[in-house]
Design an enzyme around this catalytic site. Structure first.
Site, PDB file in Angstrom:
ATOM      1  N   GLU A 113     -28.440  49.858 -10.299  1.00 60.85           N
ATOM      2  CA  GLU A 113     -27.852  48.944  -9.310  1.00 60.85           C
ATOM      3  C   GLU A 113     -28.963  48.122  -8.682  1.00 60.85           C
ATOM      4  O   GLU A 113     -30.113  48.559  -8.629  1.00 60.85           O
ATOM      5  CB  GLU A 113     -27.120  49.733  -8.220  1.00 60.85           C
ATOM      6  CG  GLU A 113     -28.106  50.395  -7.291  1.00 60.85           C
ATOM      7  CD  GLU A 113     -27.510  51.448  -6.360  1.00 60.85           C
ATOM      8  OE1 GLU A 113     -26.652  51.096  -5.573  1.00 60.85           O
ATOM      9  OE2 GLU A 113     -27.964  52.591  -6.431  1.00 60.85           O
ATOM     10  N   LYS A 115     -31.366  46.695  -5.885  1.00 59.61           N
ATOM     11  CA  LYS A 115     -31.842  47.256  -4.617  1.00 59.61           C
ATOM     12  C   LYS A 115     -31.745  46.163  -3.556  1.00 59.61           C
ATOM     13  O   LYS A 115     -32.488  45.181  -3.579  1.00 59.61           O
ATOM     14  CB  LYS A 115     -33.289  47.727  -4.759  1.00 59.61           C
ATOM     15  CG  LYS A 115     -33.823  48.368  -3.503  1.00 59.61           C
ATOM     16  CD  LYS A 115     -35.140  49.090  -3.787  1.00 59.61           C
ATOM     17  CE  LYS A 115     -35.635  49.831  -2.563  1.00 59.61           C
ATOM     18  NZ  LYS A 115     -36.064  48.928  -1.499  1.00 59.61           N
ATOM     19  N   ASP A 117     -32.035  44.089  -0.214  1.00 60.90           N
ATOM     20  CA  ASP A 117     -33.109  43.948   0.752  1.00 60.90           C
ATOM     21  C   ASP A 117     -32.487  43.799   2.134  1.00 60.90           C
ATOM     22  O   ASP A 117     -32.311  42.694   2.645  1.00 60.90           O
ATOM     23  CB  ASP A 117     -33.928  42.707   0.374  1.00 60.90           C
ATOM     24  CG  ASP A 117     -35.287  42.715   1.047  1.00 60.90           C
ATOM     25  OD1 ASP A 117     -35.595  43.700   1.743  1.00 60.90           O
ATOM     26  OD2 ASP A 117     -36.020  41.738   0.878  1.00 60.90           O
ATOM     27  N   TYR A 225     -24.547  53.114  -1.295  1.00 57.81           N
ATOM     28  CA  TYR A 225     -25.301  53.480  -2.496  1.00 57.81           C
ATOM     29  C   TYR A 225     -25.387  54.981  -2.735  1.00 57.81           C
ATOM     30  O   TYR A 225     -25.865  55.412  -3.769  1.00 57.81           O
ATOM     31  CB  TYR A 225     -26.680  52.828  -2.536  1.00 57.81           C
ATOM     32  CG  TYR A 225     -27.608  53.150  -1.375  1.00 57.81           C
ATOM     33  CD1 TYR A 225     -28.098  54.429  -1.170  1.00 57.81           C
ATOM     34  CD2 TYR A 225     -28.028  52.141  -0.517  1.00 57.81           C
ATOM     35  CE1 TYR A 225     -28.964  54.707  -0.126  1.00 57.81           C
ATOM     36  CE2 TYR A 225     -28.904  52.403   0.524  1.00 57.81           C
ATOM     37  CZ  TYR A 225     -29.363  53.695   0.725  1.00 57.81           C
ATOM     38  OH  TYR A 225     -30.206  53.962   1.750  1.00 57.81           O
ATOM     39  N   LYS A 313     -39.568  47.591  -8.867  1.00 58.20           N
ATOM     40  CA  LYS A 313     -39.658  46.443  -7.969  1.00 58.20           C
ATOM     41  C   LYS A 313     -39.862  45.144  -8.747  1.00 58.20           C
ATOM     42  O   LYS A 313     -40.503  45.135  -9.788  1.00 58.20           O
ATOM     43  CB  LYS A 313     -40.835  46.634  -7.006  1.00 58.20           C
ATOM     44  CG  LYS A 313     -40.746  47.900  -6.189  1.00 58.20           C
ATOM     45  CD  LYS A 313     -39.705  47.792  -5.111  1.00 58.20           C
ATOM     46  CE  LYS A 313     -40.253  47.063  -3.936  1.00 58.20           C
ATOM     47  NZ  LYS A 313     -40.126  47.761  -2.667  1.00 58.20           N
ATOM     48  N   CYS A 410     -49.644   4.407   4.972  1.00 59.80           N
ATOM     49  CA  CYS A 410     -49.321   5.027   3.692  1.00 59.80           C
ATOM     50  C   CYS A 410     -50.607   5.362   2.934  1.00 59.80           C
ATOM     51  O   CYS A 410     -51.453   4.485   2.742  1.00 59.80           O
ATOM     52  CB  CYS A 410     -48.449   4.088   2.863  1.00 59.80           C
ATOM     53  SG  CYS A 410     -48.188   4.705   1.188  1.00 59.80           S
ATOM     54  N   CYS A 413     -50.580   2.868  -0.356  1.00 64.39           N
ATOM     55  CA  CYS A 413     -50.641   1.397  -0.307  1.00 64.39           C
ATOM     56  C   CYS A 413     -51.113   0.870   1.035  1.00 64.39           C
ATOM     57  O   CYS A 413     -51.296  -0.334   1.198  1.00 64.39           O
ATOM     58  CB  CYS A 413     -49.279   0.808  -0.656  1.00 64.39           C
ATOM     59  SG  CYS A 413     -48.045   1.076   0.632  1.00 64.39           S
ATOM     60  N   CYS A 428     -43.109   5.495   4.224  1.00 70.25           N
ATOM     61  CA  CYS A 428     -43.891   4.292   4.005  1.00 70.25           C
ATOM     62  C   CYS A 428     -42.897   3.137   3.922  1.00 70.25           C
ATOM     63  O   CYS A 428     -41.876   3.242   3.237  1.00 70.25           O
ATOM     64  CB  CYS A 428     -44.661   4.428   2.695  1.00 70.25           C
ATOM     65  SG  CYS A 428     -45.173   2.861   1.966  1.00 70.25           S
ATOM     66  N   CYS A 434     -45.499  -0.579  -2.786  1.00 71.26           N
ATOM     67  CA  CYS A 434     -46.215   0.695  -2.802  1.00 71.26           C
ATOM     68  C   CYS A 434     -46.128   1.292  -4.209  1.00 71.26           C
ATOM     69  O   CYS A 434     -45.047   1.618  -4.697  1.00 71.26           O
ATOM     70  CB  CYS A 434     -45.595   1.655  -1.788  1.00 71.26           C
ATOM     71  SG  CYS A 434     -46.334   3.291  -1.827  1.00 71.26           S
TER      72      CYS A 434
HETATM   73  O1  JCF Z   1     -30.195  49.007  -2.103  1.00 72.84           O
HETATM   74  C1  JCF Z   1     -31.017  49.756  -1.596  1.00 72.84           C
HETATM   75  N1  JCF Z   1     -31.879  49.248  -0.757  1.00 72.84           N
HETATM   76  C2  JCF Z   1     -31.040  51.208  -1.924  1.00 72.84           C
HETATM   77  C3  JCF Z   1     -31.846  52.089  -1.196  1.00 72.84           C
HETATM   78  C4  JCF Z   1     -30.257  51.676  -2.964  1.00 72.84           C
HETATM   79  C5  JCF Z   1     -30.263  53.014  -3.284  1.00 72.84           C
HETATM   80  O2  JCF Z   1     -29.511  53.465  -4.283  1.00 72.84           O
HETATM   81  C6  JCF Z   1     -31.058  53.952  -2.563  1.00 72.84           C
HETATM   82  C7  JCF Z   1     -31.855  53.454  -1.503  1.00 72.84           C
HETATM   83  C8  JCF Z   1     -32.632  54.370  -0.798  1.00 72.84           C
HETATM   84  C9  JCF Z   1     -32.584  55.700  -1.152  1.00 72.84           C
HETATM   85  N2  JCF Z   1     -31.030  55.272  -2.878  1.00 72.84           N
HETATM   86  C10 JCF Z   1     -31.783  56.124  -2.188  1.00 72.84           C
HETATM   87  C11 JCF Z   1     -31.723  57.530  -2.567  1.00 72.84           C
END
Ligand code: JCF
Length: 672
Positions: A113, A115, A117, A225, A313, A410, A413, A428, A434
């Site tokens: 899945e 991750k 932010d 999650y 990451k 400018c 020119c 300008c 120009c």
């Molecule tokens: O989407 C996330 N930031 C995310 C964080 C997804 C996960 O499945 C996670 C997590 C942090 C810990 N699973 C764990 C066990």
């Protein structure tokens, strides 16, 4: 209590929760907003009259409540873990190797899945009702943010369905989707309020409000999650557990997939990496989890992270580097853009040595000086930006800093520069005197979606203008092979090829021609709409502002730009010169735009083999369809090639028909 009212309140509550889940969780509105609002008002009315009917799970309670003086602490019954990171394919293979060795199996199934932010939270349901929500905090103790989480529209206050555990702790991430973030920031800017740096900070700031009525106005969204403490029965795989949560009304990621083996994990990673910029929210990697819960238990934990999960990451989108200097570039419309020259850095997968500083206000806002250490951000295909200045450079000697001085004339020119009332950019006033502006105008004129003159690249445009061979776009059509061959790096063969490309480009279409003029704010789509509306160039050039504003996508500003272009004698001169030089297009009739697909709106996405997406879109429009870049309930059909991601998902969730390339080719054969 009036039993009829109790019954009505219960029915309204259930209906509002259903509509709200469809809207906020599934992105699939069931009724117009006005119907929703009317039902909500009626429920509020009943609750005001009979306060005993108002439960904490009532949809009216999503608006927040009186501010707290502080957040109480919450001890997590089971620690909220973090994830180990993998920064390369090798790191992921090492992780998989450790898993296989420990389990003594040749291959395992992983649940994948994105991750998110955002901000991690824990939400507890007791007897199916939301009873507690907390931040992750340090993993052991978090803050009680129940009042705030109750306002998140896609978090159910009450679960529905069968087999709901008596005690269920759901863990997940709270984010603000990108488009909602942009809208929210634009509004804040209009009101002169403080804006947020990114969706993550905005989500964190919104959850940290002691006044949940403020949180209620922020476009937060939750995605589960995993689960924490559960008193009750759950399935024996991670994917099945999440599916069960979804059945009870809890939002989970639509991108989740179960795969076998590490190779498939890496493919999933690559696929999402390529879609990263198009996803509706920010992600910073992919999470892989051993799917089988028995296997997870066998693997156990190391310190604060499970041995059965890892986050692969993405390359960082933000890195720091040094600002070496600033160049000032003059664009097609005279806009002078300060461009930061940077010590080259690797960011989001490419080496970057330039970033835009936009305009003088932005330089001021950042307080940036030459020599500063700066944070550079590059997200997807977006032009790299400077996000902030690092004030504390730590030990070591920082270079001397010099103020950035915006030019007063400018840089190309020497003409005056002006900054119009209400505009952030400095321009300008030189116009075609120009050379920088002229070069940019010609580059645009020759570009692929405009007149499409193959071989007329940036270097050549530079020379043609510097040598005085081209002083307006019309001059392009009077160039000779001898003139071209006299230029650097132009042999007789390439001169002939370019001459042929120029000759070919004379036959164009009205939409392309309008687009190629480079009128401010008139992009491809607007040019098409204008062509279809006015049918001839003369009609367009003669149209007064109020008529222009009657065209799709044309507002007062665009109308004003078109008027300004059309009433300039030099522009009129260039238009006649182009037509005299033989530039032409087939006449349009009012029927153009009518066709077997008229009234339909199509979205083309993913990779296609037989033709480019542009080409497909042109054909669709020739058949009368409109083409759009994003999927909505109004979309008639999505043509999806391999690699289509979020748009396909969205179409699936909205029930929009999806066809593949083979089906499209067959359909075209029938229609054309
Ligand atoms: O989407 C996330 N930031 C995310 C964080 C997804 C996960 O499945 C996670 C997590 C942090 C810990 N699973 C764990 C066990």
């Amino acid at each position: 209590m009036n039993p009829a009212m109790a019954e009505e309140a219960a029915a309204l509550s259930a209906q509002l929760e259903r509509w709200s889940a469809a809207y906020f969780r599934d992105d699939e509105p069931l009724v117009p907003d006005a119907d929703y609002d009317a039902a909500m008002r009626r429920l509020q009315e009943i609750e005001a009259e009979c306060p005993e009917l108002q439960s904490p799970e009532s949809p009216t309670q999503r608006v927040g409540s009186a501010p707290l003086s502080a957040f109480a602490s919450v001890a997590h019954r089971r620690p909220m873990l973090s994830l180990d990171n993998a920064f390369s394919a090798d790191d992921l293979i090492d992780f998989d190797r450790r898993v296989l060795d420990k389990l003594r199996v040749p291959e395992v199934e992983y649940c994948c899945e994105p991750k998110l932010d955002g901000v991690a939270v824990s939400i507890v349901y007791e007897g199916g009702k939301l009873s507690l929500a907390a931040t992750r905090g340090d993993g052991t103790t978090g803050e009680n943010i129940t009042a705030n989480v109750r306002t998140i529209r896609n978090v159910p206050l009450q679960l529905s369905g069968s087999g709901i555990p008596g005690y269920l702790e759901v863990r997940g991430e709270v984010v603000i989707p990108r488009d909602a973030f942009d809208t929210m920031n634009a509004r804040a800017e209009n009101l002169g309020e403080k804006t947020f740096v990114n969706p993550r900070n905005a989500a964190a700031g919104s959850l940290r409000q002691l006044d949940s009525r403020i949180t209620a106005r922020r476009p937060l969204a939750f995605t589960a999650y995993s689960v924490g403490v559960v008193e009750g029965e759950l399935p024996d795989s991670h994917a099945a557990i999440l599916q069960r949560l979804s059945d009870w009304g809890i939002p989970i990621s639509p991108y989740m997939a179960t795969v076998s083996g590490v190779q498939a994990c890496e493919s999933y990673y690559e696929q999402l990496a390529s879609q990263r910029a198009d996803l509706p929210f920010d992600i910073d990697g992919i999470v892989f989890k051993v799917n089988n819960i028995t296997q997870q238990d066998l693997l156990g934990f190391v310190s604060r992270a499970p041995r059965w999960a890892i986050a692969r990451k993405f390359p960082a989108e933000e890195v720091s580097t040094r600002l070496l200097g600033v160049d000032f570039q003059v664009g097609r419309t005279g806009a002078i853009t300060p461009v930061a020259r940077l010590e080259p850095v690797f960011v989001a997968g490419v080496t970057v040595s330039n970033a835009t500083l936009h305009n003088p206000d932005e330089i001021e806002r950042l307080g940036v000086r030459i020599g500063d250490r700066v944070v550079v951000r590059r997200a997807g295909d977006v032009i790299p930006q400077i996000v902030s200045v690092i004030q504390d450079e730590g030990q070591g000697s920082a270079p001397e800093k010099t103020r950035i001085v915006f030019p007063e004339t400018c840089p190309d020119c020497g003409s005056d520069v002006v900054r119009q009332e209400g505009e952030a950019v400095v321009r300008c006033v030189g116009g075609m005197v120009c050379k920088a502006q002229l070069k940019a105008v010609i580059r645009h004129f020759a570009s692929r979606k405009a007149m499409d003159i193959e071989g007329l690249g940036d270097k050549l445009v530079e020379q043609l203008v510097d040598e005085g061979l081209v002083t307006s776009v019309a001059d392009i059509f009077h160039l000779t092979t001898t003139q071209l061959a006299s230029l650097e790096r132009m042999g007789s063969k390439s001169s002939e090829n370019l001459m042929a490309a120029i000759a070919d480009s004379r036959e164009t279409t009205l939409p392309r021609f309008i687009y190629s003029l480079g009128i401010r704010e008139v992009g491809e789509a607007t040019a098409r709409a204008l062509a279809q509306h006015f049918l001839t160039l003369d009609e367009l050039m003669a149209a007064p502002a109020d008529i222009l504003e009657g065209v799709d996508d044309v507002g007062p500003i665009v109308a004003q730009h078109i008027r300004a272009f059309a009433s300039d004698d030099r522009n009129r001169g260039v238009l006649s010169a182009l037509q005299e030089a033989g530039v032409m297009w087939p006449a349009l009739t009012a029927q153009d735009g009518d066709g077997p697909l008229s009234g339909e709106s199509w979205v083309v996405t993913g990779k296609l083999d037989s033709m480019s997406r542009d080409e497909v879109e042109q054909r669709l429009r020739a058949l009368g369809a409109k083409t759009a870049s994003s999927v909505s309930a109004k979309t008639s059909t999505v043509l999806a090639g391999p690699g289509a991601g979020s748009k396909r998902k969205k179409a699936e969730s909205l029930g929009v028909p999806i066809i593949d390339e083979a089906q499209w080719l067959r359909m075209m054969e029938e229609l054309e």
